[in-house]
Scaffold this active site. Sequence first.
Site, PDB file in Angstrom:
ATOM      1  N   GLU A 205       0.853  -1.097   0.019  1.00  6.49           N
ATOM      2  CA  GLU A 205       0.007   0.129   0.052  1.00  6.49           C
ATOM      3  C   GLU A 205       0.850   1.296  -0.089  1.00  6.49           C
ATOM      4  O   GLU A 205       2.073   1.190   0.167  1.00  6.49           O
ATOM      5  CB  GLU A 205      -0.738   0.025   1.275  1.00  6.49           C
ATOM      6  CG  GLU A 205      -1.800  -1.248   1.562  1.00  6.49           C
ATOM      7  CD  GLU A 205      -2.850  -0.960   2.494  1.00  6.49           C
ATOM      8  OE1 GLU A 205      -3.076   0.309   2.863  1.00  6.49           O
ATOM      9  OE2 GLU A 205      -3.432  -1.908   2.902  1.00  6.49           O
ATOM     10  N   GLN A 244      -8.719 -12.241  10.327  1.00  9.75           N
ATOM     11  CA  GLN A 244      -9.452 -11.386   9.551  1.00  9.75           C
ATOM     12  C   GLN A 244     -10.831 -11.996   9.050  1.00  9.75           C
ATOM     13  O   GLN A 244     -11.944 -11.475   8.982  1.00  9.75           O
ATOM     14  CB  GLN A 244      -8.687 -10.813   8.254  1.00  9.75           C
ATOM     15  CG  GLN A 244      -9.574  -9.655   7.759  1.00  9.75           C
ATOM     16  CD  GLN A 244      -8.836  -9.104   6.497  1.00  9.75           C
ATOM     17  OE1 GLN A 244      -7.772  -9.440   6.377  1.00  9.75           O
ATOM     18  NE2 GLN A 244      -9.204  -8.414   5.786  1.00  9.75           N
ATOM     19  N   LYS A 257      -5.565  -6.831  11.888  1.00  8.49           N
ATOM     20  CA  LYS A 257      -4.746  -6.010  11.082  1.00  8.49           C
ATOM     21  C   LYS A 257      -3.865  -5.176  12.231  1.00  8.49           C
ATOM     22  O   LYS A 257      -2.878  -4.331  11.865  1.00  8.49           O
ATOM     23  CB  LYS A 257      -5.761  -4.817  10.280  1.00  8.49           C
ATOM     24  CG  LYS A 257      -6.565  -5.484   9.370  1.00  8.49           C
ATOM     25  CD  LYS A 257      -5.945  -5.337   7.888  1.00  8.49           C
ATOM     26  CE  LYS A 257      -6.928  -5.929   6.988  1.00  8.49           C
ATOM     27  NZ  LYS A 257      -6.068  -5.970   5.580  1.00  8.49           N
ATOM     28  N   THR A 261       1.600  -2.181  11.412  1.00 14.11           N
ATOM     29  CA  THR A 261       1.865  -1.456  10.023  1.00 14.11           C
ATOM     30  C   THR A 261       2.998  -0.639   9.943  1.00 14.11           C
ATOM     31  O   THR A 261       3.395  -0.064  10.946  1.00 14.11           O
ATOM     32  CB  THR A 261       0.499  -0.450  10.166  1.00 14.11           C
ATOM     33  OG1 THR A 261      -0.733  -1.113  10.457  1.00 14.11           O
ATOM     34  CG2 THR A 261       0.367   0.136   8.831  1.00 14.11           C
TER      35      THR A 261
HETATM   36 MN    MN Z   1      -5.160  -2.776   4.077  1.00 16.75          MN
END
Ligand code: MN
Length: 448
Positions: A205, A244, A257, A261
């Site tokens: 991402e 998830q 999640k 990150t």
């Molecule tokens: Mn994502």
Amino acid sequence: MVLKSFIEVHPDSHFPIQNLPYGVFKRQPDSEPRPGVAIGDYVLDLSVVASAGLFDGPFLRNSHCFNQPNLNNFLELGRPAWKEARTTLQKLLSAAEPILRDNAILREKALVPTSEVQMLLPIAIGDYSDFFASKHHAYNCGVMFRGPDNAINPNWFHIPIAYHGRASSIVISGTDIIRPSGQGHPAGNSLPYFGPSRKLDFELEMATVVGPGNELGKPVDVNEAANHIFGLVLMNDWSARDIQAWEYVPLGPFLGKSFGTTLSPWIVTLDALEQFALDAPQQNPSPLPYLAEKKSKNYDIALQASIVPAGQKDAHVVTRSNLRHLYWTITQQLAHQTINGCNLRPGDLLGTGTISGPEPDSYGCLLELSWNGQKPLSLGGTTRTFLEDGDEVIFTGYCKVKFLGIFSFSLLCDFIPLPTIDCLTRLQGDGYNVGFGTCSGKILPSLP
Ligand code: MN
């Protein structure tokens, strides 16, 4: 002529004078974190530049924004201040400008080899959202879990779908990620299991770093949204697919999640990316008026994810994608986030969601690349469906100036008007990258 710095920058470097991305670094373990920009293999310490009185424009002259442990104060100042900083720094670092070039003492204080510094999270992140803006990613996930007939939910074509992420577990590139434990999706009618995730994945991402933000109750107009975006970083939204898949009905992702990150350390500004802007894909059906942009832009940013399998030395490329594949633009995402009156604050982060391209070798996560574990990937004598302990995942991304050779230049000369010739002259011969460096993380075994 292409703008050059007095600092030698290798043609393959991500950090020429055309880029000047912002980060926060420490010289020594016990020194104060300070903002800097990357130039070649050096970091320019912005607190030293500010103390020397070299930010002399109206927005930055009396500001203390670079004597801070993060960039939030600078982000709050908005685009006029960002442009002033860029102009000042490009001039200061240019080959023709003597102030820093010919002052050995100042140079010694202001320029630090990147190899000697520790990079930190460049922003204090109050809130973080993650979108779902790639149609290819949405389609592939939909096919896997609902079949091809209902692959993309009808709302997806009208709303930039997103969930609220967890800011506390956002970490800087190079930080290890501990495999999460949780409830996994049961097979068939059996009970859910608890334990270390069996389907640990990366998500390729990028993320938007929010500038000034908006007041509570006052949405940002989609055509003004670019002024609220300071720049972009690479982001790995690590995902435990088994956790998830079990938890996401009906409220969306949660513990699958929020265990980590990872961000790349350098924020590349929208101003540096502007020359790589291109038209976003046509949207059909047309978006509602509050999402309709006068000019809908994406950026041509080549993205790549590699895995260094546990116990090995070499990285193996597992996917090549591009930010240009996004369906919903970053400005639509920002406008949508505020349309209910929700306020964004300086340093907030908006993830794009997994950026998958149309081809199987451009899918942005292992869930898609291995088709939920059905098609193992071969990596240098071993295979992977999902990540194993000891695996390292490395993202990189860059834009490349495509220069025209002498041959095409001389051919075109006779047919094109003067301003175009000038543009070609400046681009030919001296290509460069505007890049993001890397965003990496290694998987450690789950805690006993
Ligand atoms: Mn994502």
